[in-house]
Design an enzyme around this catalytic site. Structure first.
Site, short mmCIF file in Angstrom:
data_model
loop_
_atom_site.label_atom_id
_atom_site.label_comp_id
_atom_site.label_asym_id
_atom_site.label_seq_id
_atom_site.Cartn_x
_atom_site.Cartn_y
_atom_site.Cartn_z
N GLN A 56 0.89 -1.17 0.00
CA GLN A 56 0.00 0.00 0.00
C GLN A 56 0.93 1.21 0.00
O GLN A 56 1.51 1.55 1.02
CB GLN A 56 -0.92 -0.01 1.23
CG GLN A 56 -1.64 1.29 1.49
CD GLN A 56 -2.50 1.78 0.31
OE1 GLN A 56 -3.21 1.00 -0.32
NE2 GLN A 56 -2.40 3.05 -0.01
N CYS A 57 1.08 1.84 -1.16
CA CYS A 57 2.08 2.90 -1.29
C CYS A 57 1.55 4.30 -1.09
O CYS A 57 2.32 5.20 -0.70
CB CYS A 57 2.79 2.80 -2.63
SG CYS A 57 3.90 1.38 -2.71
N GLN A 58 0.30 4.55 -1.38
CA GLN A 58 -0.21 5.91 -1.16
C GLN A 58 -0.23 6.18 0.34
O GLN A 58 -0.60 5.29 1.09
CB GLN A 58 -1.64 6.05 -1.72
CG GLN A 58 -2.06 7.50 -1.88
CD GLN A 58 -3.47 7.66 -2.46
OE1 GLN A 58 -4.25 6.72 -2.50
NE2 GLN A 58 -3.80 8.86 -2.87
N PRO B 289 -5.85 -1.99 4.84
CA PRO B 289 -6.23 -0.85 5.68
C PRO B 289 -7.23 0.14 5.08
O PRO B 289 -7.71 1.01 5.80
CB PRO B 289 -4.88 -0.15 5.94
CG PRO B 289 -4.01 -0.54 4.79
CD PRO B 289 -4.46 -1.90 4.37
N TYR B 290 -7.51 0.03 3.79
CA TYR B 290 -8.46 0.96 3.18
C TYR B 290 -9.67 0.22 2.62
O TYR B 290 -9.65 -1.01 2.54
CB TYR B 290 -7.78 1.76 2.05
CG TYR B 290 -6.77 2.74 2.60
CD1 TYR B 290 -7.17 3.97 3.12
CD2 TYR B 290 -5.42 2.40 2.65
CE1 TYR B 290 -6.25 4.84 3.66
CE2 TYR B 290 -4.49 3.28 3.19
CZ TYR B 290 -4.91 4.50 3.69
OH TYR B 290 -4.02 5.37 4.23
N GLY B 291 -10.68 0.98 2.22
CA GLY B 291 -11.82 0.39 1.53
C GLY B 291 -11.35 -0.10 0.17
O GLY B 291 -11.56 -1.24 -0.23
N GLY B 292 -10.67 0.80 -0.50
CA GLY B 292 -10.14 0.44 -1.81
C GLY B 292 -8.94 1.30 -2.12
O GLY B 292 -8.76 2.37 -1.53
N MET B 293 -8.08 0.81 -3.00
CA MET B 293 -6.93 1.58 -3.46
C MET B 293 -6.87 1.41 -4.97
O MET B 293 -6.80 0.27 -5.47
CB MET B 293 -5.65 1.08 -2.77
CG MET B 293 -4.39 1.78 -3.25
SD MET B 293 -4.41 3.55 -2.88
CE MET B 293 -3.57 4.20 -4.32
N GLU B 294 -6.83 2.56 -5.65
CA GLU B 294 -7.01 2.57 -7.11
C GLU B 294 -5.77 2.16 -7.88
O GLU B 294 -5.41 2.81 -8.88
CB GLU B 294 -7.46 3.98 -7.52
CG GLU B 294 -6.46 5.12 -7.26
CD GLU B 294 -6.54 5.76 -5.88
OE1 GLU B 294 -6.97 5.08 -4.93
OE2 GLU B 294 -6.15 6.93 -5.75
N HIS C 250 -16.02 4.01 -7.09
CA HIS C 250 -15.07 5.04 -6.68
C HIS C 250 -13.66 4.76 -7.24
O HIS C 250 -13.06 5.62 -7.89
CB HIS C 250 -15.05 5.12 -5.15
CG HIS C 250 -14.08 6.11 -4.61
ND1 HIS C 250 -14.45 7.38 -4.22
CD2 HIS C 250 -12.74 6.03 -4.39
CE1 HIS C 250 -13.38 8.03 -3.80
NE2 HIS C 250 -12.33 7.24 -3.88
N GLU C 251 -13.18 3.55 -6.99
CA GLU C 251 -11.81 3.23 -7.45
C GLU C 251 -11.73 3.25 -8.97
O GLU C 251 -10.72 3.69 -9.53
CB GLU C 251 -11.35 1.88 -6.89
CG GLU C 251 -11.41 1.72 -5.37
CD GLU C 251 -10.86 2.90 -4.59
OE1 GLU C 251 -9.98 3.61 -5.09
OE2 GLU C 251 -11.33 3.12 -3.44
N HIS D 73 -11.25 6.69 -10.27
CA HIS D 73 -9.86 7.16 -10.17
C HIS D 73 -9.06 6.88 -11.45
O HIS D 73 -7.99 7.47 -11.65
CB HIS D 73 -9.14 6.47 -9.00
CG HIS D 73 -9.31 7.15 -7.68
ND1 HIS D 73 -8.98 8.48 -7.48
CD2 HIS D 73 -9.74 6.68 -6.48
CE1 HIS D 73 -9.21 8.79 -6.20
NE2 HIS D 73 -9.67 7.73 -5.57
N GLU E 277 -9.46 13.18 -4.93
CA GLU E 277 -10.58 12.56 -4.22
C GLU E 277 -11.91 13.30 -4.41
O GLU E 277 -12.96 12.67 -4.46
CB GLU E 277 -10.25 12.39 -2.73
CG GLU E 277 -9.07 11.45 -2.47
CD GLU E 277 -9.27 10.01 -2.96
OE1 GLU E 277 -10.42 9.63 -3.25
OE2 GLU E 277 -8.26 9.29 -3.06
N ASP F 31 -0.40 10.85 5.90
CA ASP F 31 -1.30 9.93 6.61
C ASP F 31 -1.98 10.63 7.79
O ASP F 31 -3.10 10.29 8.16
CB ASP F 31 -0.54 8.71 7.14
CG ASP F 31 -0.22 7.70 6.03
OD1 ASP F 31 -0.82 7.81 4.94
OD2 ASP F 31 0.64 6.83 6.27
N TYR G 216 -12.21 14.75 0.42
CA TYR G 216 -13.22 14.01 -0.33
C TYR G 216 -14.50 14.85 -0.47
O TYR G 216 -14.99 15.10 -1.56
CB TYR G 216 -13.59 12.71 0.39
CG TYR G 216 -12.55 11.64 0.35
CD1 TYR G 216 -11.39 11.71 1.12
CD2 TYR G 216 -12.70 10.52 -0.47
CE1 TYR G 216 -10.43 10.72 1.09
CE2 TYR G 216 -11.74 9.52 -0.51
CZ TYR G 216 -10.60 9.63 0.27
OH TYR G 216 -9.65 8.64 0.23
#
Ligand code: BES
Ligand code: ZN
Length: 613
Positions: free
Chosen positions: A135-137, A265-270, A294-295, A298, A317, A375, A383
């Site tokens: 998870q890089c973002q 750790p997130y709902g989604g990551m694009e 949503h993703e 993106h 966002e 973070d 958002y």
């Protein structure tokens, strides 16, 4: 030479720009490390004016760096705040403008890597193989390999990833190379669309996949495959078609979804080609797939057109929330849906601003990030304040006009990064055309500075409340202590309507009594719900009601999901009502949480090592 405009990078990307990256990694599950080499091809932006390349890094082991195939002089300097340790590589004779130099960096990730989570077979659902994912973002790519870790730089990528288990990456999979006997397979991917470092992504484990649309498949563990396919297969093509109609054709080839283990750790990551998503969206009722809309959105806002730093994150966002809501509204074929969802967003914005205080820096649309870890500044503000700004512009110029601006904006900035002022210029330039002359006075009304930099709530829009009215009515009934509920109160509602109702009850000035709260949970089947959104919202009510019988359930849920949206809010509330249980629950599940989540909960609970906050 443009000055560096991202305060979260230490790289000198004004002098050098990464054009292509080749990542050659071996996934070493035993050592919990990615090791190998990364080749950066950097283009000189100056005429021999720079004699060193500075890259971002954080807790990586670098063994050797070659400049154009020759070992070079390099040094990793001390950490400076949240931005990590800069790597200085000397380029003694510099390079002419436009010349490309090649840096080959031998690197391994360390135990302190914040981007990766490593799960043992016992921590996976079928217990057969270990699992790893990244998870890089926002600024964690630098803890996998040294790079220009800024969304202002975009590079094409080649991935060559050796692993004993299936690999997924943020590139298009290439046909398998012939396997050599006794050798682990090398999985190859290619990303031909230039992407910022935060979209670099890898996962490896016992992963299988199944189709969910013409251009899409879902990948996940064997035990989860059928349910995941069912959850997504009805809507995936509809989402893609709706998005393409709104903006322009999808430019990335495939769009797939990887459903991760519950600690994601997130709902989604694009991540391009493969959106990474939490298993909490597989709720068996297709009520949480707005995350996928949503993703997917993106793919235009964020991945193609990118905010140039985390200070302008709202461009990613806010636009994505807007596109998400337009996509879902067109699928529901009900305009009231848009306003319903916007009202939910507005409520969340109000709550976030109340929590921070209305003058807090983090309640601004553009948030100063000097010395700030992105973070820490992360919240719903970019958002929803972002969404409400875009929506305000949409209403100001009118839907028909705004719909012409959407493809213009995304094609003008495709494959580039921009700041809020460039967005403003693009908007004013587009609507400055003679055919929009009648809009002139409206455009001059826009308070750009105020919108960008005023803390607190923006002006409140008028919204159609038809879908929330029923939620308010039911919530009002719960204000009466003798109200007798029935499951039919909510049986025809959408998941989001139930959520709005629960949030209203949670915010009662006088909380429910413990008995009343239990009655609510039972009547609406909330404690047994597979829908974690609803279950955790109910637990918030139960904790506000000081229903001690619910705390064990909260602690149990905290051991089952690692999505920060739930984990952080549940921990905060549990900490208020039973600190001892909160701390014990955190310690018990420490290894279950992703490093980013672990660090933030530690801060939220005030458990950080002295001086580390
Ligand atoms: N890009 C974000 C997730 C993110 C943001 C990760 C910042 C790290 C730093 C993603 O698109 C997102 O917004 N996810 C939401 C989904 C929701 C708004 C539908 C989430 O995780 O809840
Ligand atoms: Zn997003």
């Amino acid at each position: 030479m443009a000055p560096v405009r991202d305060p979260n990078t230490l790289s000198n990307y004004d002098a050098w720009r990464t054009k292509h990256t080749t990542a050659n990694f071996k996934v070493d599950f035993a050592a919990k490390s990615l090791r190998g080499s990364v080749v950066l091809e950097l283009e000189s932006q100056t005429d021999k004016a720079s004699n060193e390349i500075i890259l971002d890094s954080s807790y990586v082991d670098v063994a050797c760096i070659k400049l154009n195939s020759t070992p070079s002089k390099w040094e990793i300097k001390d950490r400076t705040g949240p931005n990590g340790s800069p790597v200085h590589i000397s380029v003694p004779s510099g390079a002419s403008k436009g010349e490309v130099v090649k840096l080959e960096i031998d690197v391994a990730t360390t135990e302190k890597c914040t981007a990766l989570q490593w799960l043992t077979p016992a921590q996976t659902s079928n217990k057969k193989a270990p699992f790893m994912f990244s998870q890089c973002q926002a600024i964690h790519a630098r803890s996998i390999f040294p790079c220009q870790d800024t969304p202002d730089v975009k590079s094409t990528f080649d991935f060559n990833i050796q692993s004993p288990h299936v690999v997924v990456a943020s590139g298009v999979p290439l046909p398998d190379a012939p396997e050599e006997a006794g050798q682990e397979k090398i999985y190859k991917f290619q990303q031909k669309v230039p992407i910022p470092s935060y979209l670099f992504a890898l996962a490896s484990g016992d992963i299988v996949s199944a189709p969910i649309g013409k251009r899409s498949s879902v990948a996940t563990g064997p035990n989860e495959l059928k349910a995941s396919q069912w959850e997504l297969q009805d809507d995936m093509d509809k989402f893609l078609n709706a998005a393409e109609k709104l903006v322009f054709p999808y430019r990335w080839g495939e769009y797939n979804v990887l459903i991760l283990p519950p600690s994601f750790p997130y709902g989604g990551m694009e991540n391009p080609i493969f959106t990474f998503a939490t298993p909490t969206i597989i709720s068996g009722d297709r009520q949480n797939i707005d995350v996928i809309a949503h993703e997917l959105a993106h793919s235009w806002s964020g991945n193609l057109v990118t905010s140039c730093s985390w200070e302008h994150f709202w461009l990613n966002e806010g636009w994505t929330m807007y596109l998400e809501r337009r996509i879902l509204t067109s699928i529901h074929q009900n305009d009231a849906y848009f306003d319903f969802s916007a009202i939910i967003g507005w409520k969340q914005l109000e709550e976030a601003i109340k929590e921070y205080g209305k003058d807090h820096e983090y309640t601004k649309l553009c948030i100063s990030h000097k010395g700030i870890d992105p973070d820490d500044a992360f919240s719903t503000v970019p958002y929803e304040k972002g969404f409400h700004f875009i929506y305000y512009l949409d209403r100001l110029v009118g839907r028909e006009n705004f719909d012409k601006f959407i493809p213009h904006y995304f094609s003008k900035w495709a494959n580039k990064s921009l700041d809020s002022y460039e967005f403003k210029d693009t908007f004013l330039e587009f609507f400055g055309a003679p055919e929009y002359a009648s809009l002139e006075s409206k455009l001059s009304e826009i308070d750009w500075e105020g919108r960008f930099f005023s803390p607190g709530l923006p002006p409140k829009p008028e919204l159609d409340t038809s879908l929330v009215d029923v939620c308010f009515q039911l919530a009002d009934k719960w204000r009466q202590a003798d109200f007798s509920p029935s499951s039919s109160d909510i049986s025809s509602w959408t998941g989001n309507q139930v959520l709005v109702f629960l949030n209203l009850v949670q915010n009662f000035e006088v909380p429910l009594t413990p008995e009343h709260s239990q009655k609510l949970g039972k009547a609406y089947g909330l404690t047994e719900s597979k829908n974690v959104e609803l279950k955790s919202a109910y637990y918030q009510i139960a904790m506000a009601a000081k229903d001690t019988s619910s705390y064990a359930g909260v602690a149990e849920l905290l051991g089952e999901v690692g999505r920060m949206k739930f984990v952080r809010t549940l921990f905060r509330s549990l900490n208020n009502v039973d600190r001892d249980l909160a701390v014990r629950t955190f310690e018990k599940n420490r290894d279950f949480y992703h490093p980013i989540c672990r660090a933030l909960v530690e801060k939220d609970l005030g458990l950080g090592a002295p001086g580390s906050a």
